[in-house]
Motif scaffolding. Structure first.
Motif, PDB file in Angstrom:
ATOM      1  N   PRO A 163       0.313   5.200   0.445  1.00 17.08           N
ATOM      2  CA  PRO A 163      -0.696   6.226   0.706  1.00 17.08           C
ATOM      3  C   PRO A 163      -0.466   7.477  -0.131  1.00 17.08           C
ATOM      4  O   PRO A 163       0.577   7.630  -0.759  1.00 17.08           O
ATOM      5  N   PHE A 169      14.521  -0.568   5.462  1.00 16.35           N
ATOM      6  CA  PHE A 169      13.589  -0.578   6.587  1.00 16.35           C
ATOM      7  C   PHE A 169      12.287  -1.271   6.212  1.00 16.35           C
ATOM      8  O   PHE A 169      11.819  -2.173   6.906  1.00 16.35           O
ATOM      9  N   LEU A 170      11.728  -0.864   5.084  1.00 12.25           N
ATOM     10  CA  LEU A 170      10.464  -1.474   4.682  1.00 12.25           C
ATOM     11  C   LEU A 170      10.627  -2.970   4.444  1.00 12.25           C
ATOM     12  O   LEU A 170       9.757  -3.767   4.768  1.00 12.25           O
ATOM     13  N   LEU A 186       5.267  10.982   1.309  1.00 11.94           N
ATOM     14  CA  LEU A 186       4.911  11.241   2.707  1.00 11.94           C
ATOM     15  C   LEU A 186       5.050  10.001   3.574  1.00 11.94           C
ATOM     16  O   LEU A 186       5.156  10.094   4.783  1.00 11.94           O
ATOM     17  N   ASN A 187       5.020   8.828   2.945  1.00  8.72           N
ATOM     18  CA  ASN A 187       5.170   7.622   3.765  1.00  8.72           C
ATOM     19  C   ASN A 187       6.633   7.239   3.910  1.00  8.72           C
ATOM     20  O   ASN A 187       6.958   6.244   4.519  1.00  8.72           O
ATOM     21  N   LEU A 188       7.521   8.064   3.340  1.00  8.66           N
ATOM     22  CA  LEU A 188       8.945   7.760   3.466  1.00  8.66           C
ATOM     23  C   LEU A 188       9.533   8.571   4.610  1.00  8.66           C
ATOM     24  O   LEU A 188       8.890   9.458   5.152  1.00  8.66           O
ATOM     25  N   TYR A 189      10.774   8.248   4.953  1.00  5.81           N
ATOM     26  CA  TYR A 189      11.404   8.921   6.083  1.00  5.81           C
ATOM     27  C   TYR A 189      12.458   9.881   5.566  1.00  5.81           C
ATOM     28  O   TYR A 189      13.487   9.455   5.031  1.00  5.81           O
ATOM     29  N   PHE A 197       0.842  -1.204   0.000  1.00  5.26           N
ATOM     30  CA  PHE A 197       0.000   0.000   0.000  1.00  5.26           C
ATOM     31  C   PHE A 197       0.867   1.240   0.000  1.00  5.26           C
ATOM     32  O   PHE A 197       1.807   1.349   0.776  1.00  5.26           O
ATOM     33  N   ASP A 221      14.768  11.765   6.643  1.00  7.11           N
ATOM     34  CA  ASP A 221      16.158  11.804   7.090  1.00  7.11           C
ATOM     35  C   ASP A 221      16.934  10.542   6.739  1.00  7.11           C
ATOM     36  O   ASP A 221      18.139  10.489   6.922  1.00  7.11           O
ATOM     37  N   LEU A 222      16.221   9.517   6.279  1.00  5.60           N
ATOM     38  CA  LEU A 222      16.929   8.290   5.905  1.00  5.60           C
ATOM     39  C   LEU A 222      17.291   8.343   4.417  1.00  5.60           C
ATOM     40  O   LEU A 222      16.603   8.991   3.635  1.00  5.60           O
TER      41      LEU A 222
END
Lengths: 379, 643, 384
Positions: free
Chosen positions: B84, B103-104, B89-92, B82, B94-95
């Motif tokens: 969104p 991570f995912l 926006l669903n990512l980070y 999924f 600073d990474l």
């Protein structure tokens, strides 16, 4: 010039309208100006009350009982007799007793014989302030007791007492004769709240425009940065003054019976000046934050040292020399001097002019700096 | 058994109904589209289907598992991916790119060996391998979107649910995105539920549903939906547009005039009948270049909406249509930029950009995200200081007379810049005050804005509660309250439904033609670019083309030839073969687009290529290339040069 | 519950803490800042009280009397003024907190074995300080009287001075200050502030950490994946608890090294108890983060429910026993008072497991309840 006023007017009206449409903000304002001040004002009292005292009476005589009896509420709460010294230490360790008084054997006999004797008081000084206060009271009780015994034994009559060299120190406590704690606490909290909101509200209003992108629309309009920012400050100042009035007339005066010695209009004028000064700092915060979360974090970081240097907790005279000099740059310091001066002391401009000038200079400097930062971002 | 079965779905937020009575089913291997404007209920539906939102009524079944409780939803989550809404926006932020993916993957417990392999492949496909170590917040919009896709696919889900993955992304990145999705579809047989606000992407789907205000207007294959609204799209030029519009206005609800051509949707069956009907109504008016075309999905959507009477509920702006009325010379240049440069640190965001916009002209600035369009606008409006170069706006020098310029320009940005907690009227009054309008003049302008934007009846509604289209026209009204000579519009239409966009454009053409306002606009909707008088393409801070739409189209046809559309029964199998022979091969649902020198020359080649694959060619025809084709071709060339 | 997934969430969170400059400051800088600011600022010692004198007598006795004040460390002589009216503006402007008025013929009366009367005007603005000032004033005055009495006895009853001194003080009070013999308020404050900082900072970090994901939308990665809510909560909170554990050490060092507080107890016990407390307060943050959806709301709510109880109802300023019944109830309800008992017990009283197991158990109970409620209230399939 007419145009200038028109712009200022519509922008200020806009800010006020927005404020009135934000239920969350209104609830926060209402909370801080009423409930929060009430809680702080009625919460705790810093003087010694009901210091728990246990007694190890090794004499069990008339004299010892008379001494014990003098440890009475409100300052002391007599908890009963102990059977051993060990028990006393345990009670102190556990924190169930704050003081343990030990009366030596032959206490009465020594007194009768005119021999000097000593009672021992063990004090829990983890809370140093109350520990020393309690010790002070205890010392006074014991001294008084000794004095009474001496005069009694020497057979000094009241008449003779009048013919003795004595200094009678008559104390008059001004401004708060009965030392009502809520007066101090509620005023101090009101000032803290005013400080926090003056930092927070204009900063939040400015950052919200950044977040929603409306700031760009204003930046391409003929408004100058000053015309964009200053109406926010005016609007928030009005809101804070209204809140202050609510706090004064709903909480401070009716609930805590804080007296109003000085001029109310002078107090509001000084408050307005103070809010203007501090909101400059808020605008600076807004210029370096990206969102409201950051604003609220930075407000905490700024608020902390301001409170430290304000003199609300520690009077300037008790500060280390370095910090005492630094206090001059904390607007809250000036405000507290002025606020208490006007409300409790009834001081007027004749006395407070130097603080007013100090606050004005500081305010102008801070506000100028805040606007400058913002201008650099959107100029 | 379909992979995803939605029956009688109903979702409320407190008392607000978001979606009601929706029935859908998505079969294995299908790309199913949800199309509709902001607030249509797409996101609620997709979140519920991904098992991350509870709902009040109906049932969603995925892989045969009913998603009616948190426990049941958990059972299918390892088979679903999924993404969104919202760019990255669903990512980070600073990474780094790689850390985001890792991570995912670790959340999904992808084995290290699989992870390494998939990561290599997906990064290669998305051309992100060079940026492995870059923090996500430093990526461009298109790259963020691709990274989001990689993260969603890293555990190899069988069903991917992508919520507006292409919104706010330029056409080239969008096409890239579709190419990747197509590849994955081919390789893995992934099923996808994708939502979009771009109707021109509809042809990418096997089947789609049109959503509006929480309800399904229609669903089926793109062809089915188009065929449900029979009719022809006719367009022509005339020397008396005012009179022509007057004659047609009562009869046709879909009628647009962009200043050059009048476009009308005639619901007659058959081209000849439609042309006859139109000629009859126009009577003796001289008509040139009369053309008939098939309606696109956008026309169908508009027709469906109009059929429901929504148009009248929102209020239709009525504009006086007459001849050109503005004074002043036709050729007066109102915006002039020359040699504009802007540096951010070492990075040159805008590099020697120069162009001119004349009175009454609509000038479109196109380019990928981060190409420098917004920076150019910010410099011309005086928000940003140029590093070098000069510009004149509305007769004043940009550097010296910024104050004077600000009084003469209007500006409207992507976020519409309205105060959402103020009412419509309060917003207009505010901007009226800011621009110093006196009470009398202010009232006159308020009336004008209310009329123009069709807000009558909504004056005292909070702006936040207004429909998107109204809000957008209100923002335009606020930008126009002081009668500026020049108007800057920075992506003013993103997220607005097609009907709203059409109305918006009819106001823009009116402003330009009737009042002589010079308009500079940026957009990602290529269908809107067609309306511009002049187009400038930006790439990496530089202007790479500056021509009329027709000239750009002609240029494309000269360079790569005709655009052909093939309709096939199994397009995936044909794709690879065609790619070896032709330029610009792209998959659109059951169809393939490609460029060829001419239809007659290409047809035998195509038939030969497909002969031994067993794929049946159902139809083959030429299409007029759209601005999107122009844009993608041009930008693709430049990207390849740069790489 | 899979360790690998917990680790994945925790690692990601940890990286974010390190890279977000503002968050990093929040995590490591702000606790230290609060500790330093309050440690230096919240000194409740009353000393150097500025005072002025109106001396109508100008005799040796009056000078000697004033000297008693100016010599003590509690008072600080600002100067002499001519008339009582001159004291008013000084008090009103907070230049002095005490005004002494010594009447005409003060020395003469004392010499003539008659009582004399001085007047003390005390600034009552800060009630606590006024009360303390009164106490000091009385003590100094009593000392003066005692000496006068000794002189008088020696003169009128013909006693030796030694005998007279003994007569005047038949009972002495021997004070034994326990736990903080030097009565360094910094010792108590600094160690007590650990309670405050660890009450405020972990919930702040936790609440912001979770709400940040909610606000940005990245929480959907969690909702949409197979990570269980337990794994998420655990992985999410481990870094914050870890940061706070590091802060325990830093704050401990500041308290002992910078403020010089002695540590008499069992370090291991204290550390374990502190970790339990941090886990408990982080649980408060978890609850806040579930209740609200924006960072601003998280900051405000955390502030309201942690700072005020920790400051006012923990026993830091006023012992719980001395509070009004209402306040006492509040004190029993919030965790800080239990930890304060542990802190002061460990730092100043030298206690350990055998005396302080109960508050640790209570804190552990709080932690269990808060985390369970947090776990149950967190949904991967929310309503909005």
């Amino acid at each position: 010039m007419r145009l200038w006023w028109l712009r200022m007017r519509v922008m200020t009206a806009k800010e006020l309208l927005q404020l009135s449409r934000d239920p969350v903000l209104l609830i926060i304002l209402a909370w801080f100006f009423t409930a929060d001040i009430y809680i702080a004002g009625s919460g705790i009292s810093m003087d010694l009350r009901h210091a728990s005292l246990a007694v190890l009476d090794r004499d069990r005589s008339e004299a010892s009982r008379e001494l014990i009896q003098r440890f009475r509420p409100p300052y002391f709460e007599y908890q009963g007799e102990l059977s051993s010294g060990r028990q006393g230490i345990r009670r102190l360790d556990r924190g169930t007793s704050m003081l343990v008084l030990e009366i030596p054997p032959h206490f009465e006999r020594d007194l009768e014989a005119g021999r000097s004797t000593a009672v021992q008081l063990q004090v829990d000084t983890t809370n140093t302030v109350l520990g020393t206060l309690a010790t002070g009271y205890a010392a006074r009780i014991v001294a008084r007791y000794g004095e009474d015994r001496v005069l009694d034994r020497l057979g000094v009559t009241d008449q003779q007492l009048a013919a003795m060299p004595r200094i009678e120190a008559r104390q008059r406590v001004w401004y708060n004769p009965n030392q009502v704690d809520p007066w101090f606490m509620s005023i101090s909290e009101l000032m803290t709240v005013i400080t926090m909101l003056s930092l927070m509200l204009p900063a939040a209003a400015a950052v919200r425009e950044k977040e929603r992108g409306t700031i760009e629309q204003l930046a391409v309009s003929p408004l100058t940065p000053f015309q964009i920012l200053f109406p926010k400050v005016i609007a928030m100042t009005l809101a804070i003054l209204a809140g202050t009035a609510v706090a004064l007339f709903l909480i401070l005066f009716p609930v805590f019976h804080v007296p109003l010695k000085g001029s109310l209009s002078l107090f509001f004028a000084v408050t307005a000046l103070y809010v203007l000064a501090v909101s400059g700092l808020g605008l600076f915060i807004a210029s370096i934050s990206r969102n409201l979360g950051q604003v609220s974090m930075l407000v905490i970081v700024v608020l902390m040292p301001m409170l430290l240097l304000s003199g609300a907790w520690t009077p300037p005279e008790a500060m280390p020399a370095l910090l005492r000099h630094l206090m001059v740059i904390s607007p809250l310091y000036w405000f507290i001097e002025l606020g208490y001066g006007i409300l409790l002391k009834g001081a007027g401009l004749a006395v407070l002019w130097d603080s007013v000038i100090g606050l004005s200079l500081l305010g102008a400097a801070i506000f100028g700096f805040g606007v400058m930062r913002f201008r650099r971002q959107f100029g | 058994m379909p992979l995803l079965q939605i029956t009688g779905f109903h979702k409320r937020y407190r008392r607000q109904v978001a979606v009601e009575r929706v029935d859908l089913s998505v079969g294995r291997g299908e790309i199913f589209g949800l199309i509709g404007p902001d607030g249509a209920g797409k996101s609620s539906l997709m979140k519920a289907a991904a098992g991350v939102l509870s709902y009040e009524g109906g049932l969603i079944e995925a892989f045969g598992v009913p998603l009616d409780s948190e426990t049941n939803a958990e059972r299918v989550k390892d088979r679903i991916g999924f993404m969104p809404q919202g760019l990255g926006l669903n990512l980070y932020p600073d990474l780094s790119v790689e850390e985001n993916i890792d991570f995912l993957a670790r959340l999904r417990e992808v084995a290290p060996a699989d992870l390494a392999r998939r990561k290599r492949r997906l990064l290669a496909m998305t051309r992100l391998e060079r940026f492995r170590g870059r923090a996500m917040k430093h990526l461009s919009g298109g790259m963020k979107q691709k990274l989001g896709l990689v993260c969603t696919l890293i555990h190899q889900p069988e069903l991917v649910i992508l919520d507006e993955p292409t919104t706010g992304v330029d056409p080239l990145s969008r096409r890239d995105f579709w190419a990747i999705l197509t590849d994955l579809l081919r390789d893995r047989g992934i099923t996808a539920l994708v939502s979009t606000a771009y109707l021109d992407e509809a042809s990418r789907f096997h089947r789609l549903a049109l959503l509006h205000q929480g309800q399904v207007l229609d669903q089926g294959t793109p062809e089915e939906i188009v065929s449900r609204v029979p009719g022809r799209l006719l367009s022509f030029r005339t020397s008396q547009p005012g009179e022509a519009l007057r004659r047609l206005q009562g009869r046709y609800r879909q009628l647009d005039y962009d200043g050059h051509r009048i476009r009308v949707f005639v619901t007659a069956t058959g081209e000849a009948a439609a042309l006859d009907e139109l000629r009859r109504h126009l009577g003796d008016l001289p008509v040139r270049q009369l053309e008939a075309g098939e309606p696109g999905l956008e026309d169908v959507f508009v027709a469906l909406l109009r059929g429901r009477g929504d148009a009248d509920r929102e209020g239709v702006p009525r504009l006086p249509v007459n001849g050109r009325s503005h004074r002043g010379g036709e050729d007066e240049v109102l915006i002039e930029a020359s040699g504009l440069c802007r540096d951010f640190g070492d990075f040159r965001a805008v590099d020697r950009v120069g162009f001119r916009v004349r009175r009454g002209e609509i000038f479109g600035l196109l380019g990928a995200n981060g190409a420098g369009k917004t920076t150019v606008i910010k410099m011309l409006t005086g928000i940003l200081r140029p590093t070098a170069g000069s510009g004149r706006v509305a007769g004043a020098d940009m550097r010296r007379a910024a104050g004077a310029i600000r009084q003469r320009i209007g500006y409207m940005s992507q976020s519409f810049s309205l105060y959402r907690d103020l009412t419509a009227l309060e917003n207009i009054r505010l901007y009226g005050g800011i621009y110093g309008l006196g009470p009398g003049l202010l009232q006159e302008r308020i009336d004008w804005v209310l009329e123009m934007a069709g807000i009558r009846g909504h004056e005292s509604d909070r702006t936040a509660a207004l429909p998107m289209g109204l809000r957008q026209r209100l923002a335009l009204g606020c930008a126009l309250v002081h009668r500026p000579q020049v108007l800057f519009l920075d992506e003013p239409t993103s997220g607005v439904d097609p009907l709203g966009r059409r109305r918006f454009w009819s106001i823009l053409t009116h402003l330009a033609r009737e009042q002589g306002v010079a308009i500079l606009i940026t957009t990602h909707y290529m269908s809107e670019a067609e309306h511009c008088d002049h187009l400038a393409l930006m790439h990496a801070g530089r202007l790479v083309a500056d021509k009329t739409p027709d000239a750009l189209r002609r240029e494309l046809q000269q360079e790569v030839g005709e655009l052909l559309e093939l309709q096939l029964d199994h397009p995936l199998e044909a794709l690879e073969r065609l790619e070896g022979q032709f330029k610009g091969v792209t998959l659109h649902g059951n169809r393939i687009h490609l460029f060829a020198p001419s239809l007659s020359a290409a047809e035998p080649v195509i038939r030969r290529l497909l002969a031994d694959t067993g794929v049946e060619l159902r139809s083959l025809r030429t299409r007029v290339p759209g601005m999107e084709d122009v844009f993608v071709y041009r930008m693709g060339l430049l990207e390849r040069e740069a790489a | 519950m899979k360790a690998s997934r917990v680790r994945a969430v925790a690692c990601k969170e940890w990286r974010e803490i390190l890279r977000d400059r503002l968050f990093f400051t929040m995590a490591f800088g702000v606790p230290l800042l609060i500790m330093l600011v309050l440690g230096y600022g919240l000194s409740l010692d009353v000393k150097n009280i500025p005072f002025a004198v109106v001396d109508h007598d100008r005799s040796a006795s009056s000078r000697e009397y004033v000297h008693r004040f100016s010599e003590s460390r509690y008072f600080d002589l600002v100067g002499y003024v001519a008339r009582e009216k001159d004291l008013d503006p000084l008090l009103a402007d907070s230049r002095i907190r005490l005004g002494l008025v010594i009447p005409d013929r003060f020395g003469e009366r004392l010499q003539g074995d008659r009582p004399a009367r001085v007047q003390a005007l005390i600034d009552g603005m800060f009630p606590f300080r006024a009360q303390t000032t009164k106490g000091y004033l009385e003590a100094i005055n009593a000392e003066a009287n005692r000496e006068l009495l000794v002189d008088w006895l020696a003169r009128s009853r013909g006693m030796t001075r030694e005998r007279a001194v003994q007569q005047v003080t038949p009972v002495r009070l021997q004070q034994r200050y326990l736990y903080n013999q030097a009565i360094e308020s910094d010792w108590s404050m600094a160690s007590g502030l650990m309670m405050l900082v660890l009450m405020v900072s972990p919930p702040f970090l936790t609440a912001l950490g979770v709400v940040r994901e909610k606000e940005s939308g990245s929480i959907y990665n969690i909702y949409a994946s197979t990570v269980s809510r337990g794994e998420f909560i655990l992985g999410k909170l481990i870094p914050y608890v870890g940061v706070s554990c590091f802060n325990i050490l830093v704050l401990w060092l500041v308290a002992t090294q910078l403020f010089g507080a002695p540590f008499k107890g069992d370090p291991l016990f204290f550390f374990i108890a502190s970790v339990v407390y941090v886990i408990c307060t982080a649980g408060i943050g978890l609850l806040v983060s579930i209740l609200v959806s924006t960072q601003v709301a998280a900051v405000l709510l955390t502030m309201v429910i942690t700072f005020i109880p920790a400051m006012l109802y923990s026993g830091l300023l006023v012992p719980v026993e001395s509070m009004s019944p209402d306040a006492r109830l509040q004190a029993w309800l919030f965790p800080p008072r239990y930890y304060l008992e542990i802190t002061w017990g460990s730092f100043l009283k030298g206690l350990g497991w055998s005396d302080l197991w109960l508050p640790v158990v209570v804190l552990a109970g709080y932690a269990a309840v808060l985390w369970s409620v947090g776990f149950l209230a967190f949904h991967k399939r929310p309503r909005r």
